[in-house]
Design an enzyme around this catalytic site. Structure first.
Site, PDB file in Angstrom:
ATOM      1  N   GLN A 168     -10.258 -15.288 -15.693  1.00  0.00           N
ATOM      2  CA  GLN A 168     -10.595 -15.196 -14.271  1.00  0.00           C
ATOM      3  C   GLN A 168      -9.419 -15.606 -13.397  1.00  0.00           C
ATOM      4  O   GLN A 168      -9.224 -15.061 -12.305  1.00  0.00           O
ATOM      5  CB  GLN A 168     -11.810 -16.077 -13.952  1.00  0.00           C
ATOM      6  CG  GLN A 168     -12.407 -15.857 -12.573  1.00  0.00           C
ATOM      7  CD  GLN A 168     -12.975 -14.451 -12.398  1.00  0.00           C
ATOM      8  OE1 GLN A 168     -13.418 -13.824 -13.360  1.00  0.00           O
ATOM      9  NE2 GLN A 168     -12.955 -13.956 -11.169  1.00  0.00           N
ATOM     10  N   ALA A 189     -14.597 -13.823  -7.717  1.00  0.00           N
ATOM     11  CA  ALA A 189     -14.805 -15.273  -7.705  1.00  0.00           C
ATOM     12  C   ALA A 189     -13.518 -16.008  -8.052  1.00  0.00           C
ATOM     13  O   ALA A 189     -12.703 -15.532  -8.855  1.00  0.00           O
ATOM     14  CB  ALA A 189     -15.889 -15.646  -8.705  1.00  0.00           C
ATOM     15  N   SER A 194     -16.895 -17.972 -11.330  1.00  0.00           N
ATOM     16  CA  SER A 194     -17.346 -16.650 -11.747  1.00  0.00           C
ATOM     17  C   SER A 194     -18.600 -16.709 -12.614  1.00  0.00           C
ATOM     18  O   SER A 194     -18.688 -17.488 -13.575  1.00  0.00           O
ATOM     19  CB  SER A 194     -16.236 -15.934 -12.533  1.00  0.00           C
ATOM     20  OG  SER A 194     -16.706 -14.712 -13.051  1.00  0.00           O
ATOM     21  N   HIS A 196     -19.439 -14.445 -14.587  1.00  0.00           N
ATOM     22  CA  HIS A 196     -19.096 -13.879 -15.890  1.00  0.00           C
ATOM     23  C   HIS A 196     -18.782 -14.978 -16.902  1.00  0.00           C
ATOM     24  O   HIS A 196     -18.937 -14.776 -18.118  1.00  0.00           O
ATOM     25  CB  HIS A 196     -17.889 -12.935 -15.758  1.00  0.00           C
ATOM     26  CG  HIS A 196     -18.263 -11.576 -15.258  1.00  0.00           C
ATOM     27  ND1 HIS A 196     -18.845 -10.607 -16.045  1.00  0.00           N
ATOM     28  CD2 HIS A 196     -18.149 -11.021 -14.020  1.00  0.00           C
ATOM     29  CE1 HIS A 196     -19.061  -9.517 -15.340  1.00  0.00           C
ATOM     30  NE2 HIS A 196     -18.650  -9.744 -14.092  1.00  0.00           N
ATOM     31  N   ASP A 203     -21.526  -6.247 -16.375  1.00  0.00           N
ATOM     32  CA  ASP A 203     -21.124  -5.136 -15.519  1.00  0.00           C
ATOM     33  C   ASP A 203     -21.478  -3.864 -16.276  1.00  0.00           C
ATOM     34  O   ASP A 203     -20.982  -3.626 -17.389  1.00  0.00           O
ATOM     35  CB  ASP A 203     -19.626  -5.183 -15.234  1.00  0.00           C
ATOM     36  CG  ASP A 203     -19.276  -6.269 -14.229  1.00  0.00           C
ATOM     37  OD1 ASP A 203     -20.189  -6.762 -13.540  1.00  0.00           O
ATOM     38  OD2 ASP A 203     -18.081  -6.633 -14.139  1.00  0.00           O
ATOM     39  N   GLU A 253     -22.724  -5.305  -5.082  1.00  0.00           N
ATOM     40  CA  GLU A 253     -22.185  -4.756  -6.327  1.00  0.00           C
ATOM     41  C   GLU A 253     -23.325  -4.109  -7.100  1.00  0.00           C
ATOM     42  O   GLU A 253     -24.150  -4.805  -7.722  1.00  0.00           O
ATOM     43  CB  GLU A 253     -21.507  -5.849  -7.156  1.00  0.00           C
ATOM     44  CG  GLU A 253     -20.258  -6.427  -6.488  1.00  0.00           C
ATOM     45  CD  GLU A 253     -19.515  -7.408  -7.387  1.00  0.00           C
ATOM     46  OE1 GLU A 253     -20.032  -7.715  -8.479  1.00  0.00           O
ATOM     47  OE2 GLU A 253     -18.431  -7.857  -7.002  1.00  0.00           O
ATOM     48  N   HIS A 256     -23.226  -4.942 -11.076  1.00  0.00           N
ATOM     49  CA  HIS A 256     -23.236  -6.303 -11.608  1.00  0.00           C
ATOM     50  C   HIS A 256     -24.677  -6.801 -11.781  1.00  0.00           C
ATOM     51  O   HIS A 256     -25.394  -7.001 -10.804  1.00  0.00           O
ATOM     52  CB  HIS A 256     -22.478  -7.236 -10.669  1.00  0.00           C
ATOM     53  CG  HIS A 256     -22.341  -8.640 -11.171  1.00  0.00           C
ATOM     54  ND1 HIS A 256     -21.120  -9.255 -11.353  1.00  0.00           N
ATOM     55  CD2 HIS A 256     -23.264  -9.571 -11.529  1.00  0.00           C
ATOM     56  CE1 HIS A 256     -21.297 -10.484 -11.786  1.00  0.00           C
ATOM     57  NE2 HIS A 256     -22.606 -10.696 -11.899  1.00  0.00           N
TER      58      HIS A 256
END
Length: 281
Positions: A168, A189, A194, A196, A203, A253, A256
């Site tokens: 990230q 982020a 984040s 993720h 995603d 998004e 996401h």
């Protein structure tokens, strides 16, 4: 001698007449007083006690003035205070920077869980050492959703899931270098913030249509529309829906998705809300 006796009799008669007049006047006054007491329901003992109390405290008996007609009172007789007017515009927290992050905040030693849900957003970061990898439960749920989508003619692809803190850092710095920090903060982020990194964010795109990967256009595709209507059945929510940017802190998004479990996902979907609203954070 005779004359003296006549004078005495005259004097007694005069005194007797005067006494009669005085008694008559007293009788009239007494009668008037009784009538007044009866009409005014006066209690001599109460008035006496009040007078003594006033004298002892050094205060005068003062007749209270009636309340003004425009005074608003409660049922208890107390005057209501005017209701405080709320400001028309919301008060912006002074410790939040333009990107939506808390100024001076450092990454925590432990991740934050709210009602059993792992949280990662602009107010609740993750430790830089937090490395859970991709969630097996989330992957299994995605596989079920992909199988159902296949029956409808869509081949789904989870092209980005777990992302480490270090990865990230690379991505965020690249975006800042390209678009500037202010713009980058709307779609990427900062390291440690984040979702993720939780291993629960997926995603999603459609195989053979990579031009729609990580693009708003994915929401306009048939595959994107199918996922938005069915993801909650498999425990996923669209993490950053349109119109909720002021709550999530990120732009819309359509690709996401975040795994939260079927029960929570269904509630969030049916209420057209977000994880923040669901958890009250």
């Amino acid at each position: 001698m005779m004359r003296k006796n006549n004078v005495n009799r005259y004097q007694k008669k005069k005194n007797k007449k005067g006494l009669t007049i005085v008694l008559a006047i007293i009788a009239i006054i007494a009668t008037s007083l009784v009538v007044w007491i009866g009409m005014n329901n006066w209690n001599p003992q109460v008035s006496y006690d009040r007078a003594i109390k006033a004298l002892d405290s050094g205060q005068k008996l003062i007749k209270k003035e009636p309340k003004k007609q425009d005074d608003k009172t409660t049922t208890g007789g107390e005057v209501e205070q005017p209701v405080e007017q709320k400001p028309e515009k919301p008060i912006i927290e002074p410790n939040v920077d333009p990107g939506g992050y808390i100024e001076g905040q450092t990454l925590p030693a432990e991740p934050t869980y709210v009602d059993g849900f792992l949280v990662a957003n602009k107010k609740y970061p993750l430790p830089s050492t937090f490395k859970p990898g991709e969630s097996k439960e989330a992957r299994e749920a995605f596989n079920k959703m992909a199988a159902a989508a296949k029956l409808e003619g869509f081949s789904l692809d989870a092209f980005s899931t777990y992302r480490s803190y270090d990865r990230q850092v690379e991505l965020y710095e690249r975006y800042v270098s390209r678009d500037g920090e202010e713009a980058a903060d709307t779609y990427s982020a900062r390291p440690g913030y984040s979702e993720h990194q939780t291993g629960l964010a997926f995603d999603i795109g459609e195989v053979g249509y990579s031009q729609h990967y990580a693009s708003a256009s994915f929401g306009d595709t048939e595959a994107g529309k199918w996922i938005s209507k069915n993801a909650h059945k498999y425990g996923f929510i669209m993490r950053y829906p349109k119109g909720k940017e002021h709550i999530t802190g990120y732009m819309h998004e359509s690709w996401h998705y975040r795994y939260v479990g079927e029960a929570a996902a269904t509630v969030i979907y049916e209420n057209d809300s977000t994880l923040e609203e669901y958890l009250g954070i």
